[in-house]
Design an enzyme around this catalytic site. Structure first.
Site, PDB file in Angstrom:
ATOM      1  N   CYS A 136      63.613  -9.482  38.478  1.00 49.50           N
ATOM      2  CA  CYS A 136      64.079  -8.610  39.564  1.00 49.50           C
ATOM      3  C   CYS A 136      63.521  -9.069  40.906  1.00 49.50           C
ATOM      4  O   CYS A 136      62.370  -8.775  41.245  1.00 49.50           O
ATOM      5  CB  CYS A 136      63.675  -7.170  39.276  1.00 49.50           C
ATOM      6  SG  CYS A 136      64.107  -6.040  40.614  1.00 49.50           S
ATOM      7  N   CYS A 139      62.441  -6.336  43.296  1.00 48.81           N
ATOM      8  CA  CYS A 139      61.198  -5.647  42.907  1.00 48.81           C
ATOM      9  C   CYS A 139      59.989  -6.525  43.226  1.00 48.81           C
ATOM     10  O   CYS A 139      58.967  -6.020  43.687  1.00 48.81           O
ATOM     11  CB  CYS A 139      61.155  -5.349  41.403  1.00 48.81           C
ATOM     12  SG  CYS A 139      62.665  -4.693  40.713  1.00 48.81           S
ATOM     13  N   ASP A 140      60.076  -7.818  42.934  1.00 46.11           N
ATOM     14  CA  ASP A 140      58.879  -8.664  42.918  1.00 46.11           C
ATOM     15  C   ASP A 140      58.858  -9.761  43.976  1.00 46.11           C
ATOM     16  O   ASP A 140      57.830 -10.424  44.149  1.00 46.11           O
ATOM     17  CB  ASP A 140      58.733  -9.319  41.528  1.00 46.11           C
ATOM     18  CG  ASP A 140      58.608  -8.273  40.429  1.00 46.11           C
ATOM     19  OD1 ASP A 140      58.051  -7.201  40.703  1.00 46.11           O
ATOM     20  OD2 ASP A 140      59.077  -8.526  39.301  1.00 46.11           O
TER      21      ASP A 140
END
Ligand code: NAP
Length: 257
Positions: A136, A139-140
């Site tokens: 992701c 997300c990261d």
């Protein structure tokens, strides 16, 4: 024991399919109950710009789009519940649905449980998930500022993730097992026109080298034509090789009596 709550329509899932079903069922005065699952709004809540959803000519952010859909479903009387379904007994009528917090009987059930990111299946991928391996980018990506990264895959997700990651990374290499891409032309061109994006084609990823302490340092790639295995240095790996339908996982909790 608490009595089951009865509903004509129980919708499981809060992605676009679940909310669309809810809008239609609610407008038919069926008073649906929608169980959101663990990630209300589903996978679109972890994406950024959505450019190909009709009606938003300038695009819309994934989380905003899902909020619009939720509000629309609610406006017509859908009961939206933050809960998780553990078991569905479809061997009796009405169906019986057990959740973390409650239980329901339902005349009909709509499974709108979406999909989960597919992984390569490597041991190192599992071990290093969250330590240099991710599925992701939104997300990261932030954790990889100034780093050199690889994105594995050749679909729209891979192109989208590669382009997005250039916000943080110094270089992003898309590693794909073929020469042609499954992605749409516009997404490929966006990635190709980005100075920070490079391509490593006709390569499968055989292993990921790294430790939990120091993160990822390289991937081992195999040339699909020659079979030659070589090391490709990278500081982070984003896997974007498609999705598996969650309805398959559902079979495990669907008791057909
Ligand atoms: P996808 O279209 O199924 O593409 C998966 C890619 O991963 C393919 O290129 C595939 O290679 C590769 N792959 C699969 N298994 C692999 C493996 N074991 N090892 C190496 N490579 C592997 O999946 P997606 O990109 O996640 O897209 C899913 C759907 O969402 C599509 O309909 C897509 O259009 C949509 N989507 C849209 C957007 C957008 O428009 N903004 C963004 C993301 C996703 P092969 O091609 O060789 O099979």
């Amino acid at each position: 024991m608490m009595a089951d709550k009865h509903t004509k329509v129980l919708i499981i899932g809060s992605g676009p399919a679940g909310y669309t079903a809810a809008v239609y069922a609610a407008r038919a005065n069926l008073n649906p109950v929608l169980i959101q699952g663990q990630m209300p709004g589903g996978q679109l809540t972890i994406t950024t710009d959505v450019e190909n959803y009709p009606g938003f000519k300038d695009g819309i952010l994934g989380p905003d789009l899902m909020e619009e859909m939720r509000a629309q479903a609610e406006r017509f009387g859908t009961e939206i519940v933050f809960d998780w379904v553990n078991k569905v007994d479809s061997g009796q009528r009405p169906f019986r649905v057990m959740t973390d917090k409650s239980s329901y009987t339902a005349d009909s059930i709509i499974l709108a449980t979406g999909a989960t990111a597919k992984m390569l299946g490597l041991d190192a991928e599992r071990e290093l998930m969250g330590f240099g391996v991710s599925a992701c980018a939104t997300c990261d990506g932030f954790f990889f500022r100034g780093k050199e990264l690889v994105v594995i895959g050749g679909g729209d997700s891979a192109m989208e993730e590669a382009t997005f990651l250039t916000k943080f990374a110094s270089k992003v290499t898309v590693v794909h097992r073929r020469e042609e891409f499954r992605a749409s032309k516009i997404m490929i061109e966006k990635a190709q026109n980005n100075d920070k994006v490079e391509f490593l084609l006709n390569k499968t990823v055989e292993d990921i080298i790294g430790t939990k302490e120091d993160g990822v340092s390289a991937i081992m790639v195999k040339d699909t034509a020659t079979g030659e295995v070589s090391q490709f240095p990278t500081q982070g790996v984003f896997v974007a090789i498609g999705h598996t339908p969650n309805s398959q996982l559902f079979e495990g909790i669907l008791d057909t009596g």
